[in-house]
Scaffold this motif. Structure first.
Motif, mmCIF file in Angstrom:
data_model
loop_
_atom_site.group_PDB
_atom_site.id
_atom_site.type_symbol
_atom_site.label_atom_id
_atom_site.label_comp_id
_atom_site.label_asym_id
_atom_site.label_seq_id
_atom_site.Cartn_x
_atom_site.Cartn_y
_atom_site.Cartn_z
ATOM 1 N N ALA A 20 6.078 13.135 -0.756
ATOM 2 C CA ALA A 20 5.868 11.842 -1.419
ATOM 3 C C ALA A 20 5.185 10.876 -0.455
ATOM 4 N N PRO A 21 4.262 10.078 -0.939
ATOM 5 C CA PRO A 21 3.596 9.122 -0.046
ATOM 6 C C PRO A 21 4.573 8.062 0.458
ATOM 7 N N LEU A 22 4.224 7.454 1.564
ATOM 8 C CA LEU A 22 5.029 6.395 2.151
ATOM 9 C C LEU A 22 4.646 5.076 1.487
ATOM 10 N N ILE A 23 5.617 4.424 0.867
ATOM 11 C CA ILE A 23 5.369 3.146 0.190
ATOM 12 C C ILE A 23 5.685 2.008 1.162
ATOM 13 N N ILE A 24 4.700 1.171 1.430
ATOM 14 C CA ILE A 24 4.885 0.039 2.343
ATOM 15 C C ILE A 24 4.990 -1.236 1.509
ATOM 16 N N ARG A 25 6.062 -1.966 1.728
ATOM 17 C CA ARG A 25 6.320 -3.201 0.976
ATOM 18 C C ARG A 25 6.624 -4.344 1.934
ATOM 19 N N ALA A 26 6.533 -5.544 1.405
ATOM 20 C CA ALA A 26 6.913 -6.745 2.151
ATOM 21 C C ALA A 26 8.096 -7.407 1.455
ATOM 22 N N THR A 60 0.852 -1.188 0.000
ATOM 23 C CA THR A 60 0.000 0.000 0.000
ATOM 24 C C THR A 60 0.885 1.234 0.000
ATOM 25 N N GLN A 61 0.271 2.394 -0.126
ATOM 26 C CA GLN A 61 0.971 3.657 0.066
ATOM 27 C C GLN A 61 0.105 4.576 0.914
ATOM 28 N N GLU A 62 0.763 5.399 1.699
ATOM 29 C CA GLU A 62 0.043 6.282 2.616
ATOM 30 C C GLU A 62 0.482 7.721 2.428
ATOM 31 N N ARG A 113 19.990 15.613 5.495
ATOM 32 C CA ARG A 113 20.026 15.958 4.065
ATOM 33 C C ARG A 113 18.899 15.282 3.286
ATOM 34 N N ASN A 114 18.327 14.192 3.862
ATOM 35 C CA ASN A 114 17.234 13.488 3.201
ATOM 36 C C ASN A 114 15.885 13.761 3.859
ATOM 37 N N ASP A 115 15.866 14.677 4.800
ATOM 38 C CA ASP A 115 14.637 14.983 5.518
ATOM 39 C C ASP A 115 13.595 15.483 4.510
ATOM 40 N N PRO A 116 12.510 14.742 4.295
ATOM 41 C CA PRO A 116 11.571 15.117 3.223
ATOM 42 C C PRO A 116 10.907 16.466 3.428
ATOM 43 N N VAL A 117 10.685 16.856 4.676
ATOM 44 C CA VAL A 117 10.043 18.158 4.910
ATOM 45 C C VAL A 117 10.986 19.288 4.524
ATOM 46 N N SER A 118 12.241 19.182 4.929
ATOM 47 C CA SER A 118 13.217 20.218 4.565
ATOM 48 C C SER A 118 13.433 20.266 3.062
ATOM 49 N N VAL A 119 13.514 19.090 2.439
ATOM 50 C CA VAL A 119 13.705 19.046 0.984
ATOM 51 C C VAL A 119 12.503 19.652 0.273
ATOM 52 N N ALA A 120 11.283 19.303 0.718
ATOM 53 C CA ALA A 120 10.070 19.799 0.066
ATOM 54 C C ALA A 120 9.895 21.303 0.230
ATOM 55 N N SER A 140 -0.674 17.803 4.897
ATOM 56 C CA SER A 140 0.521 18.636 4.922
ATOM 57 C C SER A 140 0.393 19.806 3.940
ATOM 58 N N PRO A 141 0.772 21.024 4.353
ATOM 59 C CA PRO A 141 0.717 22.165 3.431
ATOM 60 C C PRO A 141 1.828 22.132 2.387
ATOM 61 N N VAL A 142 2.772 21.237 2.538
ATOM 62 C CA VAL A 142 3.824 21.073 1.545
ATOM 63 C C VAL A 142 3.691 19.678 0.957
#
Length: 302
Positions: A266-272, A166-168, A203-210, A261-263
């Motif tokens: 990318a959605p969170l991809i959940i995999r097995a 799924t993705q969230e 450096r990979n923090d998605p909020v800072s990058v976005a 989120s106001p910014v």
């Protein structure tokens, strides 16, 4: 005595067709081959079994006593051969194993818990062992110290099987009376301290990058799992960015507030992930299917 190594076992089905039809043409039609090919097959059978098998009469072919005897032996043999290649029927109540899952706490609560309860009703002899998903997860899967990984940001090795579940979306979660709710935009959120996950490098923090990196968010608390963030948000000025299923839990159990989120994030991809050694293990496959249904059912509810 004939040497079985010199006999093509594929001829048995043709012999069965000849015994049923007592006619080369009709046996050929049953086997979806030409009459010439069936005649050639009959010649091979006669040579292999050292018996004419059939003699011509005014009504067609009549089986010899040897052919009649073979027919009596062939019917149960062919039935067993068909069963040999049938997929085994699995009785969940007969599964006896310890099944080890590495996952995030919020995935266990949002997706796995209902399925684990259901599985234990169907298969009470399975013992589930749950552990936190960490950096050593792939090694544990490789060394047969874990059976299944379910999480986000997974890096699968070549020998691992994988399935996207799924993705969230990522939502903001904060206290119900948080001042930022009055002016819901990025600048307002950046004015307050945030909770972040220790696994995320700055450096990979998605909020800072976005946010373009112009105004990096101020981190007030770092946790090493997402579930820990929820009680820290109660009656505080902290803001968390969490998967939507966990945001729903935060509202339901802690009285917190969630907002999109106001910014754009990318959605969170959940995999097995699981090791290829268990790909065709029927017990493992049944357990995986039961667990994965929880994600489909959650998507349908959403």
């Amino acid at each position: 005595m004939s040497d079985i190594n010199n006999i093509d076992l594929n001829l048995l089905k043709s012999l069965q067709a000849l015994l049923l039809e007592c006619h080369v043409g009709r046996a050929a039609k049953r086997m979806h081959v030409t009459q010439s090919a069936m005649s050639h097959t009959l010649a091979r059978l006669r040579d292999a079994l050292q018996d004419p098998l059939f003699v011509r009469t005014s009504k067609g072919l009549s089986p010899t006593p040897r052919a009649v005897q073979l027919g009596q032996q062939l019917e149960p043999l062919m039935t067993e051969l068909v069963r040999l290649f049938d997929p085994p029927r699995l009785d969940p109540s007969s599964i006896l194993c310890r099944y080890r899952i590495l996952s995030h706490d919020f995935i266990v609560q949002a997706y796995l818990a209902p399925q684990l309860n259901r599985i234990q009703r169907l298969a009470p002899n399975i013992v589930f062992e749950l552990d936190t998903l960490g950096s050593e997860a792939n090694d544990k899967l490789d060394q047969d110290q874990a059976d299944l990984i379910i999480g986000a940001g997974l890096d699968a090795r070549d020998r691992f099987m994988q399935q996207r579940l799924t993705q969230e979306p990522i939502d903001c979660v904060l206290a119900a009376d948080h001042p930022a709710l009055k002016q819901w935009h990025l600048e307002s959120l950046l004015a307050y301290p945030h909770i972040t996950l220790g696994l995320l490098a700055e450096r990979n923090d998605p909020v800072s990058v976005a946010s373009g990196g112009e105004a990096r968010r101020r981190v007030g608390v770092i946790t090493h799992n997402l579930q820990t963030q929820l009680p820290l948000l109660v009656d505080s000025s902290l803001i968390a960015f969490l998967p939507r299923s966990l945001a729903a839990i935060a509202e339901r159990q802690y009285g917190l507030c969630s907002r999109p989120s106001p910014v754009t994030l990318a959605p969170l991809i959940i995999r097995a992930l699981w090791h290829q050694r268990h790909q065709h293990d029927h017990s493992h496959r049944w357990i995986r299917q039961q667990l994965f249904e929880g994600f489909s059912e959650a998507a349908d509810r959403g």
